[in-house]
Design a protein around this motif. Structure first.
Motif, short mmCIF file in Angstrom:
data_model
loop_
_atom_site.label_atom_id
_atom_site.label_comp_id
_atom_site.label_asym_id
_atom_site.label_seq_id
_atom_site.Cartn_x
_atom_site.Cartn_y
_atom_site.Cartn_z
N LYS A 35 1.03 -1.23 -0.02
CA LYS A 35 -0.11 0.06 -0.10
C LYS A 35 0.85 1.32 0.03
O LYS A 35 2.12 1.21 0.27
CB LYS A 35 -0.81 0.01 1.35
N LEU A 78 -7.08 -4.39 2.38
CA LEU A 78 -7.12 -4.53 3.43
C LEU A 78 -8.19 -3.89 4.35
O LEU A 78 -8.49 -4.32 5.60
CB LEU A 78 -5.88 -3.87 4.11
N LYS A 122 -12.19 -9.36 9.08
CA LYS A 122 -11.48 -8.64 10.03
C LYS A 122 -12.01 -8.47 11.44
O LYS A 122 -13.05 -7.74 11.44
CB LYS A 122 -11.05 -7.45 9.27
N MET A 157 -8.98 -12.68 9.77
CA MET A 157 -7.65 -11.77 10.05
C MET A 157 -8.01 -10.75 11.29
O MET A 157 -9.23 -10.47 11.66
CB MET A 157 -7.19 -11.30 8.73
N HIS A 159 -5.52 -7.50 13.34
CA HIS A 159 -4.34 -6.74 13.13
C HIS A 159 -3.60 -6.20 14.80
O HIS A 159 -4.33 -6.26 15.49
CB HIS A 159 -4.59 -5.36 12.49
N ASN A 193 1.92 -8.83 11.41
CA ASN A 193 2.47 -7.78 10.54
C ASN A 193 4.22 -8.11 10.93
O ASN A 193 4.49 -9.06 11.27
CB ASN A 193 2.36 -6.35 11.14
N SER A 194 4.90 -7.02 10.38
CA SER A 194 6.42 -7.35 10.44
C SER A 194 6.98 -7.57 11.86
O SER A 194 7.79 -8.46 12.06
CB SER A 194 7.21 -6.02 9.85
N ARG A 209 1.61 -10.98 7.03
CA ARG A 209 1.43 -9.76 6.33
C ARG A 209 2.60 -8.65 6.60
O ARG A 209 2.40 -7.73 7.35
CB ARG A 209 0.28 -9.16 6.73
N PRO A 210 3.80 -8.90 5.99
CA PRO A 210 5.08 -8.06 6.09
C PRO A 210 4.86 -6.83 5.34
O PRO A 210 4.46 -6.82 4.25
CB PRO A 210 6.25 -8.81 5.86
N GLY A 211 5.08 -5.66 5.93
CA GLY A 211 5.35 -4.44 5.47
C GLY A 211 6.70 -4.04 5.40
O GLY A 211 7.57 -4.33 4.64
N ILE A 212 6.83 -3.10 6.32
CA ILE A 212 8.00 -2.21 6.94
C ILE A 212 9.22 -3.28 6.67
O ILE A 212 10.34 -2.55 6.19
CB ILE A 212 8.05 -1.59 8.29
C1 LIG Z 1 0.20 -2.08 6.79
C2 LIG Z 1 -0.54 -3.25 7.16
C3 LIG Z 1 0.33 -4.59 7.49
C4 LIG Z 1 2.18 -4.33 7.47
O1 LIG Z 1 2.47 -3.61 8.78
P1 LIG Z 1 4.00 -3.38 8.74
O2 LIG Z 1 3.96 -2.84 10.15
O3 LIG Z 1 4.62 -2.46 7.80
O4 LIG Z 1 4.72 -4.65 8.74
C5 LIG Z 1 -0.08 -5.60 7.93
N1 LIG Z 1 -1.46 -5.77 8.03
C6 LIG Z 1 -2.13 -4.51 7.74
C7 LIG Z 1 -3.79 -4.93 8.30
C8 LIG Z 1 -1.82 -3.60 7.52
O5 LIG Z 1 -2.60 -2.44 7.37
#
Ligand SMILES: *Cc1c(COP(=O)(O)O)cnc(C)c1O
Length: 362
Positions: A35, A78, A122, A157, A159, A193-194, A209-212
């Motif tokens: 995103k 998401l 969610k 899911m 968060h 997440n990360s 669900r990795p991002g950063i």
């Molecule tokens: C952005 C996001 C992630 C990734 O998060 P990071 O902290 O960047 O790893 C995972 N899940 C959801 C729902 C998000 O919005």
């Protein structure tokens, strides 16, 4: 010489960081968060580089950009859809949608789609931003499964709000709430997440669900990318465009917030908040000058910053200045400026030249 301000995007680091995800969460599937233009690295560029099992985006527009670019992997919205009119596109382009609110469930119940869409329920397990109340999840699950617009393989899911704090009980509390809410429901599950991936193995479930971390920054408040074996993808770079000898007592920059404590050389580097460098980075924020740390002094302006050259007598106009990235973790700049690495990575502006190192270049 044209303005040297450049952002280098090393796609080899992106590949390395995905490998790091797979080592930390072996056997789990990976939905890469891309995103916000791939956290500022280029949505399509990132998706074409990453051999992820799916991509996670914030909205339909981002998903359609990926489909138009030829990305065929599963894509998850998401936040789901914002209005029912988006659902036909989701069905047509095979986009999975989160359902975080009873209104979204109703939209699906009344929609007439050319084929059913994949849904991820969610559940709010304690972050209290988006999500269904845990005790309502089973009923909504059933209703959606019985309707014609939703595929039968509904995912589950939630968060995590505080996984970046290593000893915070809230993460375990969220985990327990999640497990209780979905105990009697079939389907794939996703929570991490990360920070969950690296710090909380019990949150891995079926999909992570990795991002950063993909972009090479540590998700934790108390560590830097190298501590986590992550490599920065983005390096923001510029050059020195001036060096001046100033006298003791002379102020530097807007507001005169920094006053020379002695006669000294002050350097000017061609980067500022107009490029996405944080306006609130205070005096003392590190930069790399010719690979060695120097510090910013005075206020950040739109196009320039000023540097203390007292410990850099060798500095010359044209020398290299790294603001963050290779050799200088972006987390350090974020911390100095009172923000997080995410905002710095997302915030590099359009005028900064992109210099891409391809993934197969090593
Ligand atoms: C952005 C996001 C992630 C990734 O998060 P990071 O902290 O960047 O790893 C995972 N899940 C959801 C729902 C998000 O919005």
């Amino acid at each position: 010489m044209s303005r040297a301000t450049t952002v280098r995007l090393d796609l080899r680091a992106l590949v390395h960081n995905l490998r790091r995800v797979r080592v930390a969460a072996p056997g789990r599937r990976v939905a890469a968060a891309v995103k916000a233009d791939g956290y500022g690295h280029g949505l399509v560029r990132v998706a074409r580089t990453l051999d992820a099992d799916a991509f996670a985006v914030a909205c339909l527009e981002e998903a359609l950009t990926l489909r138009e670019a030829g990305v065929t992997r599963p894509i998850l919205l998401l936040e789901g859809v914002f209005e029912a009119a988006e659902l036909p596109s989701c069905a047509r382009h095979d986009l999975a949608v989160a359902v975080h609110h009873p209104d979204q469930a109703r939209m699906l119940e009344t929609a007439r789609l050319e084929r059913p869409v994949r849904v991820w329920l969610k559940i709010d397990t304690g972050m209290h931003r988006l999500g269904l109340e845990p005790e309502t999840a089973p009923a909504i699950f059933q209703r959606l499964r019985d309707g014609p617009s939703v595929r039968t393989d509904i995912g589950l899911m939630s968060h995590l709000a505080r996984a970046d704090e290593r000893d915070c009980d809230d993460t375990l509390r969220q985990l327990r709430t999640f497990e209780a809410a979905i105990a009697d429901l079939p389907g794939e599950r996703s929570l991490a997440n990360s920070a969950g991936i690296l710090g909380w193995p019990r949150t891995h479930f079926d999909w992570v669900r990795p991002g950063i971390m993909l972009y090479g920054a540590s998700p934790f408040v108390d560590s830097l990318a190298p501590d986590e074996d992550l490599r920065p993808v983005m390096t923001l770079h510029t050059r020195l465009i001036s060096i001046k000898r100033l006298r003791q007592g002379e102020p530097v920059g807007y507001g005169g917030t920094w006053v020379c404590p002695e006669d000294m050389d002050v350097g000017v580097a061609a980067v500022g908040y107009g490029d996405g460098y944080p306006r609130h980075a205070p005096s003392g924020t590190p930069v790399l000058l010719n690979g060695r740390e120097a510090v910013l002094i005075g206020r950040v302006s739109m196009d320039m910053i000023t540097l203390d050259l007292r410990r850099h007598p060798e500095a010359r106009i044209g020398d290299s200045v790294v603001l963050w990235g290779e050799g200088l973790p972006v987390e350090r700049i974020a911390q100095a400026a009172g923000t997080i690495s995410y905002t710095l990575l997302c915030g590099v502006t359009a005028r900064v030249k992109r210099d891409v190192v391809p993934a197969d270049g090593d």
